[in-house]
Design a protein around this motif. Structure first.
Motif, PDB file in Angstrom:
ATOM      1  N   PRO A 240     -25.135  10.408-100.052  1.00  0.00           N
ATOM      2  CA  PRO A 240     -24.880  11.496 -99.108  1.00  0.00           C
ATOM      3  C   PRO A 240     -24.335  12.752 -99.783  1.00  0.00           C
ATOM      4  O   PRO A 240     -23.946  13.698 -99.088  1.00  0.00           O
ATOM      5  N   ALA A 241     -24.276  12.777-101.102  1.00  0.00           N
ATOM      6  CA  ALA A 241     -23.650  13.888-101.821  1.00  0.00           C
ATOM      7  C   ALA A 241     -24.193  15.259-101.422  1.00  0.00           C
ATOM      8  O   ALA A 241     -23.414  16.206-101.290  1.00  0.00           O
ATOM      9  N   PRO A 242     -25.515  15.437-101.215  1.00  0.00           N
ATOM     10  CA  PRO A 242     -25.994  16.781-100.855  1.00  0.00           C
ATOM     11  C   PRO A 242     -25.511  17.282 -99.504  1.00  0.00           C
ATOM     12  O   PRO A 242     -25.594  18.482 -99.237  1.00  0.00           O
ATOM     13  N   PHE A 243     -24.996  16.393 -98.642  1.00  0.00           N
ATOM     14  CA  PHE A 243     -24.638  16.783 -97.287  1.00  0.00           C
ATOM     15  C   PHE A 243     -23.125  16.934 -97.071  1.00  0.00           C
ATOM     16  O   PHE A 243     -22.711  17.371 -96.006  1.00  0.00           O
ATOM     17  N   LEU A 244     -22.327  16.550 -98.051  1.00  0.00           N
ATOM     18  CA  LEU A 244     -20.883  16.504 -97.824  1.00  0.00           C
ATOM     19  C   LEU A 244     -20.276  17.892 -97.671  1.00  0.00           C
ATOM     20  O   LEU A 244     -19.372  18.088 -96.850  1.00  0.00           O
ATOM     21  N   ASP A 245     -20.743  18.863 -98.439  1.00  0.00           N
ATOM     22  CA  ASP A 245     -20.166  20.206 -98.361  1.00  0.00           C
ATOM     23  C   ASP A 245     -20.380  20.801 -96.971  1.00  0.00           C
ATOM     24  O   ASP A 245     -19.464  21.407 -96.407  1.00  0.00           O
ATOM     25  N   ALA A 246     -21.559  20.622 -96.413  1.00  0.00           N
ATOM     26  CA  ALA A 246     -21.822  21.157 -95.073  1.00  0.00           C
ATOM     27  C   ALA A 246     -21.093  20.356 -94.003  1.00  0.00           C
ATOM     28  O   ALA A 246     -20.638  20.912 -92.998  1.00  0.00           O
ATOM     29  N   ALA A 247     -20.943  19.053 -94.217  1.00  0.00           N
ATOM     30  CA  ALA A 247     -20.334  18.206 -93.195  1.00  0.00           C
ATOM     31  C   ALA A 247     -18.859  18.528 -92.994  1.00  0.00           C
ATOM     32  O   ALA A 247     -18.375  18.571 -91.857  1.00  0.00           O
ATOM     33  N   VAL A 248     -18.113  18.737 -94.078  1.00  0.00           N
ATOM     34  CA  VAL A 248     -16.680  18.992 -93.936  1.00  0.00           C
ATOM     35  C   VAL A 248     -16.403  20.346 -93.294  1.00  0.00           C
ATOM     36  O   VAL A 248     -15.290  20.598 -92.822  1.00  0.00           O
ATOM     37  N   ASN A 306     -11.157  20.171 -99.605  1.00  0.00           N
ATOM     38  CA  ASN A 306     -10.118  21.029-100.187  1.00  0.00           C
ATOM     39  C   ASN A 306     -10.617  22.433-100.479  1.00  0.00           C
ATOM     40  O   ASN A 306      -9.833  23.381-100.496  1.00  0.00           O
ATOM     41  N   CYS A 307     -11.914  22.582-100.718  1.00  0.00           N
ATOM     42  CA  CYS A 307     -12.461  23.911-101.000  1.00  0.00           C
ATOM     43  C   CYS A 307     -12.304  24.846 -99.809  1.00  0.00           C
ATOM     44  O   CYS A 307     -12.353  26.078 -99.980  1.00  0.00           O
ATOM     45  N   TYR A 308     -12.123  24.276 -98.611  1.00  0.00           N
ATOM     46  CA  TYR A 308     -12.015  25.085 -97.393  1.00  0.00           C
ATOM     47  C   TYR A 308     -10.671  24.851 -96.698  1.00  0.00           C
ATOM     48  O   TYR A 308     -10.569  24.938 -95.487  1.00  0.00           O
ATOM     49  N   VAL A 326     -17.462   4.809 -94.679  1.00  0.00           N
ATOM     50  CA  VAL A 326     -16.119   5.360 -94.506  1.00  0.00           C
ATOM     51  C   VAL A 326     -16.077   6.154 -93.209  1.00  0.00           C
ATOM     52  O   VAL A 326     -17.042   6.830 -92.838  1.00  0.00           O
ATOM     53  N   PHE A 327     -14.936   6.046 -92.516  1.00  0.00           N
ATOM     54  CA  PHE A 327     -14.657   6.806 -91.301  1.00  0.00           C
ATOM     55  C   PHE A 327     -13.381   7.604 -91.560  1.00  0.00           C
ATOM     56  O   PHE A 327     -12.310   7.013 -91.746  1.00  0.00           O
ATOM     57  N   VAL A 328     -13.485   8.922 -91.596  1.00  0.00           N
ATOM     58  CA  VAL A 328     -12.337   9.773 -91.910  1.00  0.00           C
ATOM     59  C   VAL A 328     -12.218  10.864 -90.855  1.00  0.00           C
ATOM     60  O   VAL A 328     -13.206  11.272 -90.238  1.00  0.00           O
ATOM     61  N   ARG A 329     -10.984  11.326 -90.648  1.00  0.00           N
ATOM     62  CA  ARG A 329     -10.722  12.501 -89.816  1.00  0.00           C
ATOM     63  C   ARG A 329     -10.448  13.682 -90.740  1.00  0.00           C
ATOM     64  O   ARG A 329      -9.834  13.527 -91.808  1.00  0.00           O
ATOM     65  N   VAL A 330     -10.894  14.850 -90.327  1.00  0.00           N
ATOM     66  CA  VAL A 330     -10.781  16.059 -91.147  1.00  0.00           C
ATOM     67  C   VAL A 330      -9.823  17.019 -90.462  1.00  0.00           C
ATOM     68  O   VAL A 330      -9.995  17.359 -89.280  1.00  0.00           O
ATOM     69  N   PHE A 331      -8.800  17.453 -91.208  1.00  0.00           N
ATOM     70  CA  PHE A 331      -7.795  18.376 -90.698  1.00  0.00           C
ATOM     71  C   PHE A 331      -7.714  19.593 -91.618  1.00  0.00           C
ATOM     72  O   PHE A 331      -8.227  19.581 -92.748  1.00  0.00           O
ATOM     73  N   THR A 332      -7.037  20.622 -91.134  1.00  0.00           N
ATOM     74  CA  THR A 332      -6.816  21.845 -91.905  1.00  0.00           C
ATOM     75  C   THR A 332      -5.330  21.995 -92.195  1.00  0.00           C
ATOM     76  O   THR A 332      -4.502  21.857 -91.296  1.00  0.00           O
ATOM     77  N   GLY A 333      -4.970  22.247 -93.437  1.00  0.00           N
ATOM     78  CA  GLY A 333      -3.560  22.429 -93.799  1.00  0.00           C
ATOM     79  C   GLY A 333      -3.425  22.738 -95.276  1.00  0.00           C
ATOM     80  O   GLY A 333      -3.802  21.921 -96.129  1.00  0.00           O
TER      81      GLY A 333
END
Length: 633
Positions: A240-248, A306-308, A326-333
């Motif tokens: 899934p590496a090509p899609f991770l940047d857009a997904a996050v 982390n880039c964003y 993997v199931f992860v939640r994405v937050f901003t901080g």
């Protein structure tokens, strides 16, 4: 002549157009079994058999019923049913948390007492306060509810980036309550056409929206906060590496990101350079490679986030069958992002160890960086486990989900990676201790120990390696190893040459046997079907996985184990490999050494040149007159 060619070409074109129109018309008709009488009388249209590329298969999984071509034009793997069941269970509990904060209760098919489940599973203060507020409602007021198949205006917006046949998205609409919309996307036109048919077949067109686009471009177009998705599911063929940047970037604040990786050969250490290019980490080929794969994927996800100025919080990380999920939640901080470099994965701070291992004397291998924090959120795992246990008829793989999640709940969260019983015993060439014996010895020594869902013989413990090898030295004294057979430079000789400082006690303790093992849960399932594993990639004009593919599998299986029928050809192949003594530098044949030295006749011995160097009779372990077989000097 030219006129005749033109007329013939027009005739063939009209005939092809009529065949295409008839095929499109038959595609819209309800499917049914063929009429045997019509086939016998020759009244089948045009008397032609249906071409294999338009043959279809109907599959029922969960509450969904889909059709897909028998040819490999659209990807489908029935072995991944456990993956899809677990995803439905995770998203259901995520919807329960998210909608519960808005005062909306979800109705899950098969749950008898909805309010009881919510109260039992809620341990956070926010949920308790919300339940208390709901209890103070007026007698005439009814709490808002969300059911499956219904559109919830404040519900979750779900994106399946690589939907293929649309099975997963349709199951979301039929089995997960509290959804506002589901976007089923795929770049293949054949897959999108098939999705439209399956959506109409399951009557979920009001929820599921098929889309044909590049998954990355679609997610990049939803970077705005108001357009982000609450749940993004990525289950690609391979990495899934090509899609991770857009997904996050496309997932909402606190949203759920579900990612599958099936390129386990790369993540397990077979190609460290490829793993570094895709995930930014070096994988090591070790017994703990499956958990290391999980930690590498989590590190890569967090690095992209982390880039964003965002970071990830794992809810559940599973290594199952031939993939990791993997199931992860994405937050901003910003503060959390800055802490990632030192807390979540190790930063370079100089050589932490000597060039060689203090126990075996071998050189260290450097891998990573990788995720070092917990892989799971035990509170969320408990929610999913409780819901699946209370409603076992909801999923076909509910028994396996219970077993895997039970082992996950027992794992030591603060102990990365693990040892295996066969690894410890094979290192010192001794018999393998029992699982309960080794766990009891660690518990008697005052250390913590647990199993791992990623490996059947795994032992996770906070004991230092010195204490673990002391326990193995004590075990070797009960089952002695013939020291004279060990090389002085071998790891076994160096480890056993040191006397143990810790005296191990192998008496079985009651708490050495974990609860999941005592209850006999299905923790590690055997292969569910023949030729089980990853399926071939979908092709535009895919060939059916029929006899040709089965013959190819049989041809390639065990190609190094089964001897060739032509013995001369097999002998010629063996001649290309050096013998064991050549590797040790003691073979007298030098560069002309081969894997199997042919026995020399007396005549050949007399005429032998110095480069032939036959073995001396007193060095032949087989005795006088015995010929050396293949693989023996």
């Amino acid at each position: 002549m030219s006129r005749a060619r033109i007329v013939l070409w027009l005739s063939l074109t009209l005939r092809s157009a009529r065949s295409f129109s008839r095929a499109r018309f038959m595609e819209g008709q309800p499917q049914g079994p063929p009429n045997p009488a019509a086939m016998e009388n020759g009244t089948e249209p045009c008397g032609e058999e249906r071409p294999p590329e338009v043959q279809e298969t109907t599959v029922t999984e969960g509450a969904a019923k889909i059709v897909f071509p028998s040819a490999n034009e659209v990807f489908y793997n029935p072995v991944q049913e456990f993956n899809r069941d677990l995803t439905c269970a995770v998203i259901t509990e995520f919807a329960r948390i998210q909608l519960g904060a808005k005062g909306i209760q979800i109705k899950v098919p098969g749950e008898k007492d909805l309010q009881k489940v919510v109260v039992d599973l809620s341990e956070q203060e926010e949920d308790k306060a919300e339940l208390k507020e709901g209890a103070n409602l007026a007698p005439g007021d009814q709490p808002r509810t969300a059911a499956v198949r219904d559109i919830c205006e404040e519900g979750l917006r779900v994106l399946e980036g690589l939907a293929a046949s649309g099975l997963r998205s349709i199951r979301f609409a039929l089995e997960v309550p509290g959804l506002q919309s589901v976007v089923a996307n795929d770049a293949s036109a054949q897959a999108v056409d098939l999705m439209h048919r399956n959506v109409q077949l399951n009557d979920v067109a009001h929820l599921v929206q098929p889309s044909q686009a590049d998954a990355r471009m679609l997610m990049y177009q939803h970077q705005k906060v108001s357009e982000r998705f609450d749940v993004i599911d990525l289950d690609p063929y391979g990495s899934p590496a090509p899609f991770l940047d857009a997904a996050v970037q496309a997932v909402s604040e606190g949203g759920l990101l579900c990612v599958t990786c099936t390129d386990m050969a790369v993540l397990a250490g077979n190609s460290g350079e490829t793993c570094y290019s895709k995930y930014g980490a070096m994988a090591l080929k070790s017994r703990a490679c499956h958990e290391m794969a999980l930690r590498i994927v989590l590190h890569s996800l967090d690095l992209h986030a982390n880039c964003y100025q965002r970071f990830v919080v794992p809810l559940l990380s599973i290594s199952a069958d031939f993939y990791v999920r993997v199931f992860v939640r994405v937050f901003t901080g910003q503060a959390k992002v800055k802490a990632s470099a030192r807390v979540k994965f190790s930063a370079a701070c100089g050589p932490p160890v000597a060039p060689e291992c203090e126990h075996c004397g071998q050189r260290h291998q450097l891998g990573g960086p990788m995720w070092a924090e917990p892989l799971h959120d035990l509170d969320f795992v408990g929610r999913v486990l409780e819901a699946v246990s209370a409603n076992p008829g909801r999923f076909h793989t509910a028994e396996r989900i219970r077993g895997v999640l039970s082992v996950v709940a027992e794992e030591l969260l603060d102990v990365p990676l693990y040892y295996t019983l066969d690894q410890l015993s094979s290192t010192i060439h001794c018999s393998t201790p029992g699982l309960l014996q080794l766990r009891s010895a660690l518990l008697h020594a005052g250390f913590r120990v647990s199993l791992s869902h990623a490996c059947k013989n795994a032992v996770k413990t906070d004991a230092p390696s010195s204490a673990l090898w002391d326990i193995m030295r004590c075990w070797e004294k009960e089952c002695p190893v013939k020291r004279e057979r060990l090389s002085e430079t071998s790891p076994a000789f160096r480890i056993l040459s040191v006397e143990p400082r810790l005296q191990a006690n192998f008496t079985i303790r009651d708490d050495a046997n974990p609860s999941s093992r005592q209850r006999g849960l299905k923790r590690f399932q055997a292969n569910p079907e023949a030729n089980w594993g990853p399926r071939p990639r979908a092709r535009p004009r895919g060939k059916a996985a029929g006899e040709a593919m089965e013959e190819r599998r049989k041809l390639l299986q065990n190609k190094r184990k089964e001897p060739d029928e032509d013995l001369a050809q097999r002998a010629a192949q063996l001649k290309t490999f050096p013998c064991k003594r050549f590797k040790e530098g003691t073979c007298q044949r030098g560069e002309q050494c081969c894997y199997s030295h042919s026995p020399l006749t007396p005549k050949a011995t007399a005429e032998a040149t110095p480069t032939d160097c036959p073995e001396a009779p007193d060095q032949n372990p087989l005795g006088p007159g015995a010929a050396a077989g293949p693989g023996e000097d």
